[in-house]
Design an enzyme around this catalytic site. Structure first.
Site, short mmCIF file in Angstrom:
data_model
loop_
_atom_site.label_atom_id
_atom_site.label_comp_id
_atom_site.label_asym_id
_atom_site.label_seq_id
_atom_site.Cartn_x
_atom_site.Cartn_y
_atom_site.Cartn_z
N PHE A 188 0.96 -1.37 0.13
CA PHE A 188 0.04 -0.01 0.09
C PHE A 188 0.95 1.06 0.01
O PHE A 188 0.65 2.11 0.70
CB PHE A 188 -0.90 0.09 1.07
N GLY A 232 10.61 11.39 -5.50
CA GLY A 232 10.21 9.95 -5.34
C GLY A 232 10.01 9.18 -6.41
O GLY A 232 9.44 8.09 -6.77
N GLU A 240 14.11 4.86 -6.89
CA GLU A 240 13.87 3.51 -5.83
C GLU A 240 14.70 4.15 -4.57
O GLU A 240 15.71 4.74 -4.46
CB GLU A 240 14.55 2.18 -6.48
N LYS A 292 13.96 -5.18 -15.66
CA LYS A 292 12.94 -4.92 -16.75
C LYS A 292 13.41 -5.44 -18.07
O LYS A 292 12.79 -6.11 -18.74
CB LYS A 292 12.75 -3.24 -17.10
#
Lengths: 367, 367
Positions: free
Chosen positions: B10, B214, B217, B232
């Site tokens: 979350f 933000g 990482e 990726k």
């Protein structure tokens, strides 16, 4: 699934399509359980051929390319010839397996006879896939309404950026996203000419090179005066922005007045002149334009060399995203027709076998 | 269709997702007949919440952002907490309406506990959508096999280039095309740093700016040492090239050793240093790499400023085509999760109502 195809128009794109169908026969059968049978070919000057069991289309391609007719000539208007063909395939039309592949040349004013071909086909229960920009640029809304009512597909992936899946991308992969506008370089010939002029070539030498390569439209005005870009801009705006534009009513300026001096002067400033097509919705109204624009070097469109194309989409949720076509050609346009046929096949049989990943990307994911 | 969602993780992405669901509620209902009900939230440190009738997820988002817990804390391993949640929703799992939205942080070595979350979810009959690169980079084939067997979806559009539909594009819109390789700039933080270094900033100043925004990482090594790009690249190679790569086994060099002098020297020659991820199949074997490469100015990747990303795909039929992300951010990643949920909804109800064109691109074409 076996789809029966009637080809209307048998020029470079259609003939490359016939060969691509041969090359991809195994993959189509394996990955999509799809077989394609060409049951009719209608040309304007090279005759007409028909066989309910399937024509030898590669053979007819060679025939035509060696200067012979593909069949008897028929002097009636092409839409009447097409209606006769369609009538012979009522059974496959009823089972949604009849497709008209429309590749006649662009009439940028009225879109004819292509618009009539599309109408006649949908009315007879055939799907339509086309690489002709006219119908979608000029009569998109009417034709879509007709297709909806007939419960048949009207698909046109090949009209903008060849086989790069522009319309498919928007239709299948961007749920909830609204496109609010776009900006792009979408005519290869003019971009090639402008790039060549930067290298010191004259306008007319560069144009002849493109005509020899079969890239330029036969009528140079379609490219050079911005008609082709205008037709594509209208197609994009009509489909993605819900516009009702036609090529002759949007602001359009080609590259005829762009001089070598202007191109060189821009280049010295680190800038480049490109023929930019754009559209945007403002206050509920969509406007579109095609015109030469001097771009700063950090604009994605400024970096496009030779025949490269790109479209930058402005969206609400995703910001700006761009699709760039680095290689173009007949094969790509022919592929667009093929990918539209796969879309039709998926409607009929919505869960095709999953292809081996990495071999073909046609897998539709697990169920 | 109503989908019941259990959110595992979350953080920023999940909370932006909750808000996006609110913002798009009407559009989802109108265009896809889709309602989303968040029935569970599982966090590592901020507690756990559950309600079969649907949580007040926006309220819980605010709660968490004001420093409070979303519910009771549960100290058991997250996969056990998840299993309890899943057990409460056996009915929606049976009717294919249960989805786990996995957004825990990347463990680039083993992909845990995300891989276990995916396994537990699929085994319990839930679909999984994730923005976590670990599972698809490290255990793609196993998880896909599990998903196939369970007849549930495992989707991960948000793992590469946020909401830009890379995997969707390949899955839905490129039938018969084989991707043979790719080359891309797919890590925003390192591209921002390299661009800033060209402008005279130091490596560490540029990195702090990205952390404050933000974008970087939390663990800078994931970006700077090429781990994020490697994850990726493996995701892309595993899915598009049928590879079996993992981030720790491919060639990987980050940008830590790239000096301001090198960046400036390249720039003076009209060249730019970029962190390039690439993969190709040769003789049936797929190799992938992440490393700084000095690119000539006419390379599409050289033109990428700041946080822009791009991938150039090499294909058999279409030549090279590129997707460019000009704007990135949390909303885009959150959107990717939403678009995956629409994919699931389309499986359940394959012919949704056609949206008004131009309002949303979610229409699936006429039938």
């Amino acid at each position: 699934v076996t789809l029966d195809l009637v080809l209307v128009g048998f020029g470079n794109v259609a003939r490359r399509f016939v060969r691509l169908v041969e090359e991809k026969r195994q993959g189509l059968a394996r990955d999509f359980d799809l077989r394609l049978r060409i049951v009719g070919i209608i040309t304007r000057r090279h005759g007409t051929a028909h066989s309910s069991r399937g024509l030898d289309a590669p053979g007819l391609t060679e025939r035509l390319e060696s200067g012979r007719l593909v069949g008897k000539t028929d002097n009636r208007p092409s839409v009447r010839v097409l209606r006769d063909h369609l009538a012979r395939h009522a059974a496959s039309a009823r089972t949604r397996r009849l497709v008209v592949v429309e590749t006649t040349t662009l009439d940028v004013g009225r879109g004819q006879p292509a618009v009539d071909h599309v109408r006649a086909s949908l009315s007879a229960g055939a799907h339509v896939v086309t690489a002709n920009k006219g119908p979608v640029a000029i009569a998109y809304r009417d034709l879509m309404r007709l297709a909806d009512a007939a419960r048949r597909r009207f698909l046109f992936e090949g009209t903008v950026m060849d086989g790069i899946p522009i319309f498919n991308l928007a239709r299948e992969t961007l749920p909830v996203v609204s496109v609010t506008g776009f900006r792009g370089v979408i005519n290869s010939t003019t971009n090639f000419i402008l790039t060549a002029m930067e290298g010191g070539e004259t306008f007319s030498d560069a144009l002849s090179a493109m005509q020899k390569a079969g890239i330029a439209e036969a009528d140079p005005s379609l490219d050079v005066d911005g008609w082709d870009a205008a037709a594509k801009a209208c197609a994009l705006a009509n489909v993605l922005l819900d516009a009702r534009l036609t090529p002759s009513t949007i602001h359009r300026r080609g590259i005829r007045d762009v001089t070598s001096e202007q191109v060189a002067a821009a280049r010295r400033m680190g800038r480049r002149i490109k023929l930019v097509a754009s559209a945007a919705r403002r206050d509920g109204k969509v406007t579109a334009a095609v015109e030469p624009v001097e771009l700063p070097s950090d604009d994605l469109l400024a970096g496009l060399e030779r025949q490269q194309n790109a479209i930058i989409f402005h969206t609400d949720v995703l910001g700006e995203l761009a699709i760039v076509q680095l290689g173009a050609g007949l094969t790509q346009t022919a592929y667009a027709l093929l990918s539209d046929l796969v879309t039709i096949a998926r409607d009929i049989r919505p869960a095709p076998r999953r292809a081996r990943p990495g071999r073909s990307l046609g897998w539709r994911g697990q169920r």
